[in-house]
Scaffold this motif. Structure first.
Motif, PDB file in Angstrom:
ATOM      1  N   HIS A  25      11.150  -3.036 -10.609  1.00 52.66           N
ATOM      2  CA  HIS A  25      10.545  -2.291  -9.253  1.00 52.66           C
ATOM      3  C   HIS A  25       9.857  -1.389  -9.144  1.00 52.66           C
ATOM      4  O   HIS A  25       9.396  -1.175  -7.784  1.00 52.66           O
ATOM      5  CB  HIS A  25      11.782  -3.480  -7.946  1.00 52.66           C
ATOM      6  N   LEU A  26      10.688  -0.489 -10.187  1.00 55.00           N
ATOM      7  CA  LEU A  26       9.820   0.835  -9.765  1.00 55.00           C
ATOM      8  C   LEU A  26       8.471   1.228 -10.597  1.00 55.00           C
ATOM      9  O   LEU A  26       8.089   0.596 -11.864  1.00 55.00           O
ATOM     10  CB  LEU A  26      10.399   1.684 -10.691  1.00 55.00           C
ATOM     11  N   LEU A  27       7.266   1.641 -10.057  1.00 50.55           N
ATOM     12  CA  LEU A  27       6.700   2.215 -10.404  1.00 50.55           C
ATOM     13  C   LEU A  27       6.594   3.794  -9.938  1.00 50.55           C
ATOM     14  O   LEU A  27       6.440   4.209  -9.596  1.00 50.55           O
ATOM     15  CB  LEU A  27       5.148   1.512  -9.408  1.00 50.55           C
ATOM     16  N   ALA A  28       5.664   4.843 -11.257  1.00 43.84           N
ATOM     17  CA  ALA A  28       5.653   5.997 -11.625  1.00 43.84           C
ATOM     18  C   ALA A  28       4.171   6.155 -11.378  1.00 43.84           C
ATOM     19  O   ALA A  28       3.712   5.241 -11.660  1.00 43.84           O
ATOM     20  CB  ALA A  28       6.110   6.597 -12.493  1.00 43.84           C
ATOM     21  N   SER A  29       4.109   7.726 -10.914  1.00 46.29           N
ATOM     22  CA  SER A  29       3.076   7.659 -10.514  1.00 46.29           C
ATOM     23  C   SER A  29       2.189   9.234 -10.676  1.00 46.29           C
ATOM     24  O   SER A  29       3.461  10.015  -9.933  1.00 46.29           O
ATOM     25  CB  SER A  29       2.042   7.588  -8.922  1.00 46.29           C
ATOM     26  N   ALA A  30       1.277  10.304 -11.229  1.00 41.36           N
ATOM     27  CA  ALA A  30       1.681  11.191 -11.658  1.00 41.36           C
ATOM     28  C   ALA A  30       0.328  11.639 -10.974  1.00 41.36           C
ATOM     29  O   ALA A  30      -0.812  10.876 -11.437  1.00 41.36           O
ATOM     30  CB  ALA A  30       1.034  11.756 -13.167  1.00 41.36           C
ATOM     31  N   THR A  35       0.680  -1.453   0.353  1.00 42.80           N
ATOM     32  CA  THR A  35       0.154   0.125  -0.112  1.00 42.80           C
ATOM     33  C   THR A  35       0.949   1.229   0.109  1.00 42.80           C
ATOM     34  O   THR A  35       1.656   1.639   0.646  1.00 42.80           O
ATOM     35  CB  THR A  35      -1.015  -0.274   1.310  1.00 42.80           C
ATOM     36  N   LEU A  36       0.508   1.810  -1.030  1.00 43.45           N
ATOM     37  CA  LEU A  36       2.037   3.521  -1.549  1.00 43.45           C
ATOM     38  C   LEU A  36       0.752   4.192  -0.812  1.00 43.45           C
ATOM     39  O   LEU A  36      -0.012   5.074  -1.243  1.00 43.45           O
ATOM     40  CB  LEU A  36       2.058   3.269  -2.441  1.00 43.45           C
ATOM     41  N   TYR A  37       1.602   5.206  -0.087  1.00 43.68           N
ATOM     42  CA  TYR A  37       0.997   6.687  -0.046  1.00 43.68           C
ATOM     43  C   TYR A  37       2.037   7.541   0.413  1.00 43.68           C
ATOM     44  O   TYR A  37       2.657   7.906   0.810  1.00 43.68           O
ATOM     45  CB  TYR A  37      -0.331   7.030   1.693  1.00 43.68           C
ATOM     46  N   GLY A  38       1.034   8.874   0.143  1.00 45.17           N
ATOM     47  CA  GLY A  38       2.286   9.852  -0.935  1.00 45.17           C
ATOM     48  C   GLY A  38       1.431  11.115  -1.392  1.00 45.17           C
ATOM     49  O   GLY A  38       1.707  12.484  -1.061  1.00 45.17           O
ATOM     50  N   HIS A  39       0.860  10.538  -2.713  1.00 48.11           N
ATOM     51  CA  HIS A  39      -0.214  11.566  -2.701  1.00 48.11           C
ATOM     52  C   HIS A  39      -0.555  12.319  -2.414  1.00 48.11           C
ATOM     53  O   HIS A  39      -1.709  11.961  -1.445  1.00 48.11           O
ATOM     54  CB  HIS A  39      -0.729  11.176  -4.196  1.00 48.11           C
ATOM     55  N   THR A  40      -1.338  13.909  -2.075  1.00 51.51           N
ATOM     56  CA  THR A  40      -2.437  14.763  -1.808  1.00 51.51           C
ATOM     57  C   THR A  40      -3.880  14.655  -1.725  1.00 51.51           C
ATOM     58  O   THR A  40      -4.336  14.981  -1.261  1.00 51.51           O
ATOM     59  CB  THR A  40      -1.531  15.540  -0.995  1.00 51.51           C
ATOM     60  N   LYS A  41      -3.507  14.105  -3.103  1.00 50.07           N
ATOM     61  CA  LYS A  41      -4.334  14.397  -3.912  1.00 50.07           C
ATOM     62  C   LYS A  41      -4.612  13.472  -5.429  1.00 50.07           C
ATOM     63  O   LYS A  41      -3.946  12.479  -4.757  1.00 50.07           O
ATOM     64  CB  LYS A  41      -4.778  16.014  -4.847  1.00 50.07           C
ATOM     65  N   ALA A  42      -5.917  13.762  -6.103  1.00 51.91           N
ATOM     66  CA  ALA A  42      -6.143  11.747  -6.346  1.00 51.91           C
ATOM     67  C   ALA A  42      -5.089  11.980  -7.968  1.00 51.91           C
ATOM     68  O   ALA A  42      -3.898  12.486  -7.865  1.00 51.91           O
ATOM     69  CB  ALA A  42      -7.017  12.655  -7.103  1.00 51.91           C
ATOM     70  N   VAL A  43      -4.839  10.080  -8.035  1.00 51.30           N
ATOM     71  CA  VAL A  43      -3.377  10.036  -8.530  1.00 51.30           C
ATOM     72  C   VAL A  43      -4.346   9.412  -9.967  1.00 51.30           C
ATOM     73  O   VAL A  43      -5.189   8.856  -9.853  1.00 51.30           O
ATOM     74  CB  VAL A  43      -3.324   8.774  -8.314  1.00 51.30           C
ATOM     75  N   ASN A  44      -3.158  10.505 -11.187  1.00 55.29           N
ATOM     76  CA  ASN A  44      -4.288  10.308 -12.197  1.00 55.29           C
ATOM     77  C   ASN A  44      -3.582   9.133 -13.595  1.00 55.29           C
ATOM     78  O   ASN A  44      -4.640   8.361 -14.369  1.00 55.29           O
ATOM     79  CB  ASN A  44      -4.258  11.769 -13.292  1.00 55.29           C
ATOM     80  N   ALA A  45      -2.544   8.635 -13.320  1.00 53.71           N
ATOM     81  CA  ALA A  45      -2.145   7.736 -13.524  1.00 53.71           C
ATOM     82  C   ALA A  45      -0.616   6.951 -13.273  1.00 53.71           C
ATOM     83  O   ALA A  45      -0.206   7.917 -12.463  1.00 53.71           O
ATOM     84  CB  ALA A  45      -1.383   8.261 -15.167  1.00 53.71           C
ATOM     85  N   ILE A  46      -0.967   5.818 -13.143  1.00 49.50           N
ATOM     86  CA  ILE A  46       0.380   4.736 -12.736  1.00 49.50           C
ATOM     87  C   ILE A  46       1.147   4.158 -14.059  1.00 49.50           C
ATOM     88  O   ILE A  46       0.302   4.004 -15.084  1.00 49.50           O
ATOM     89  CB  ILE A  46      -0.177   4.249 -11.861  1.00 49.50           C
ATOM     90  N   HIS A  47       2.114   3.811 -13.564  1.00 46.44           N
ATOM     91  CA  HIS A  47       3.525   2.800 -15.082  1.00 46.44           C
ATOM     92  C   HIS A  47       4.668   2.361 -14.041  1.00 46.44           C
ATOM     93  O   HIS A  47       5.195   3.456 -13.636  1.00 46.44           O
ATOM     94  CB  HIS A  47       3.496   4.153 -16.353  1.00 46.44           C
ATOM     95  N   TRP A  48       4.751   0.756 -14.905  1.00 41.52           N
ATOM     96  CA  TRP A  48       5.575   0.495 -14.277  1.00 41.52           C
ATOM     97  C   TRP A  48       6.701   0.238 -15.329  1.00 41.52           C
ATOM     98  O   TRP A  48       6.718   0.856 -16.489  1.00 41.52           O
ATOM     99  CB  TRP A  48       5.385  -0.972 -14.422  1.00 41.52           C
ATOM    100  N   SER A  49       7.809   0.764 -14.961  1.00 44.19           N
ATOM    101  CA  SER A  49       9.274   0.855 -15.804  1.00 44.19           C
ATOM    102  C   SER A  49       9.575  -0.624 -15.842  1.00 44.19           C
ATOM    103  O   SER A  49       9.704  -1.336 -15.190  1.00 44.19           O
ATOM    104  CB  SER A  49      10.233   1.084 -14.877  1.00 44.19           C
ATOM    105  N   SER A  50       9.593  -0.952 -17.778  1.00 42.88           N
ATOM    106  CA  SER A  50       9.730  -2.533 -18.258  1.00 42.88           C
ATOM    107  C   SER A  50      10.959  -2.564 -17.595  1.00 42.88           C
ATOM    108  O   SER A  50      11.678  -4.214 -17.585  1.00 42.88           O
ATOM    109  CB  SER A  50       9.580  -2.411 -19.421  1.00 42.88           C
ATOM    110  N   SER A  51      12.411  -2.052 -17.931  1.00 43.34           N
ATOM    111  CA  SER A  51      13.468  -1.739 -17.289  1.00 43.34           C
ATOM    112  C   SER A  51      14.128  -2.237 -16.364  1.00 43.34           C
ATOM    113  O   SER A  51      14.665  -3.035 -16.358  1.00 43.34           O
ATOM    114  CB  SER A  51      14.044  -0.798 -18.525  1.00 43.34           C
ATOM    115  N   HIS A  52      13.316  -1.388 -15.270  1.00 42.80           N
ATOM    116  CA  HIS A  52      13.229  -1.306 -13.849  1.00 42.80           C
ATOM    117  C   HIS A  52      12.085  -2.253 -13.149  1.00 42.80           C
ATOM    118  O   HIS A  52      11.616  -1.081 -12.689  1.00 42.80           O
ATOM    119  CB  HIS A  52      14.348  -0.671 -13.324  1.00 42.80           C
TER     120      HIS A  52
END
Length: 424
Positions: free
Chosen positions: A141-146, A122-139
């Protein structure tokens, strides 16, 4: 006696002539005139306690004393750093079982129950809505969120220590979309500040800024050339950018409503755009197939129903693509001319309710996952279009879902409440 009276009377007459304005006092008068009090003496100056009155003369000494105590300067407003490192993007502190899964591409693992609980996060860090997420195909273990909080977060999902590796605050408005490049630690994001930004996450530097005259709502890298990417914006324009030069290669414009999503076909020679045409009464232009090199639409009568489609995704192997419809279903089309809608099959069960709900295919293409406005994730069988599983994930609308690029049974989701979940 008479002489004295005459003398005093003459003196009073003379005095009355000299001062005609003075009133004669009579002891017998019932209303004697009021006595005038003398004016109070002016207050003495105190340079340390009183400010000078307007228009009063101020001596040089007083001006010097006043100038020796300057007014306090306003406190500077803190400016957030565009790059905040709170953890690590390396995979050094990941559980060895999960790390072995990532490196072996999760094929033939004999004991999945051993790490099933460790795969959930469970990942908490954004203070407002999250619009998109995307996994890194080369790394992987990393997930990006906007997020709507102007931030892009990089998550080291299975880190034993700090899971939020870093925060990118290069945008000065809400971030709408985020995509990892296939080369290294480069990340592309776009948002309401009318820019797309290419960031080197490893160095924490912004390498390119692509400015437009419209809000940029969606971005997509070319499947065969990671130097090229599409951007779609609020004025209905789709642009193909070259990240090496920072210039526009092609511009696709039909003067329609805002671009909601774009998706390349499998060969990269065409792409599909979805537009909000609710105000133009031209529902046949909601989905358009474009020729990449010639900048012309190949078909603009793909979807004729009176609904907008906030998401378009192609199948990883078949010649089909799907579109999330605000009619509370996912429609399926062919990617070959004439790009027909399959009227006999659709994916129903979830609810969109006007949210920008997205959908995605699994790695093998056998499942289709969709978010829902009730906070649930719906898993559909691709062939039969039936609901395989419904997962209650979030308290508010589930906006985006993303299958892991290596471990096939892991999925991430984000919500309107700012939370992000990773689970099997």
């Amino acid at each position: 006696m008479d002489l004295l009276c005459n003398a005093y009377s003459n003196a009073s007459d003379d005095e009355e002539e000299e001062q005609p304005k003075r009133q004669r006092v009579s002891l017998s008068s019932p209303n004697p005139p009021k006595r005038h009090l003398p004016l109070s003496s002016p207050p003495s100056f105190n340079n340390q306690t009183q400010a000078p009155m307007l228009g009063r003369y101020i001596s040089k000494r007083q001006r010097a004393l006043m100038g020796s105590t300057p007014a306090p300067l306003p406190e500077p407003v803190p400016v957030p750093s565009p790059f905040t490192l709170s953890g690590s993007i390396l995979d050094a502190d990941i559980h060895h079982n999960i790390l072995s899964l990532l490196k072996s591409k999760a094929k033939g693992h004999q004991s999945p129950n051993l790490i099933s609980e460790k795969l959930s996060a469970t990942l908490y860090g954004h203070t407002k809505a999250v619009n998109a997420i995307h996994w890194s195909s080369s790394h992987a273990h990393l997930l990006a969120s906007a997020g709507m909080d102007h931030a892009v977060c990089i998550w080291n999902v299975w880190s034993r220590n700090q899971k939020k590796a870093c925060v990118l605050n290069f945008h000065n408005a809400a971030v709408k979309d985020v995509k990892w490049s296939q080369q290294g630690h480069f990340l592309l994001s776009c948002g309401y500040d009318c820019t797309s930004r290419l960031i080197d996450v490893e160095k924490g530097l912004e390498t390119q800024v692509f400015r437009e005259d419209q809000i940029v709502g969606v971005i997509k890298f070319h499947p065969d050339n990671s130097n090229l990417f599409l951007s779609g914006g609020s004025k209905g324009q789709v642009k193909l950018w070259d990240a090496r030069t920072g210039k526009i290669v092609h511009n696709y414009n039909r003067n329609l409503g805002p671009i909601l999503d774009v998706e390349f076909t499998m060969n990269g020679k065409q792409f599909i755009s979805s537009s909000d045409v609710s105000q133009s009464n031209a529902s046949e232009n909601a989905i358009i197939v474009w020729d990449v090199s010639r900048e012309i639409p190949l078909s603009n009568q793909v979807y004729v129903e009176a609904y907008t489609c906030p998401c378009v995704r192609r199948h990883p192997f078949d010649s089909t693509f799907v579109a999330q419809s605000n009619g509370n279903y996912v429609a399926i089309f062919t990617t070959n001319p004439p790009y027909r809608l399959n009227k006999c099959k659709r994916y129903e069960g979830h609810v969109v309710s006007g949210f920008p709900v997205k959908c995605n295919f699994s790695l093998d293409g056998k499942k289709l996952a969709s978010g829902s406005s009730d906070g649930s994730i719906y898993l559909y069988d691709y062939q039969s279009s039936k609901v395989v599983k419904k997962i209650k994930a979030h308290d508010q609308a589930c906006i985006d879902v993303a299958f892991h690029p290596v471990i096939p049974n892991v999925i991430a989701s984000c919500s309107w409440d700012g939370s992000i979940l990773v689970f099997e």
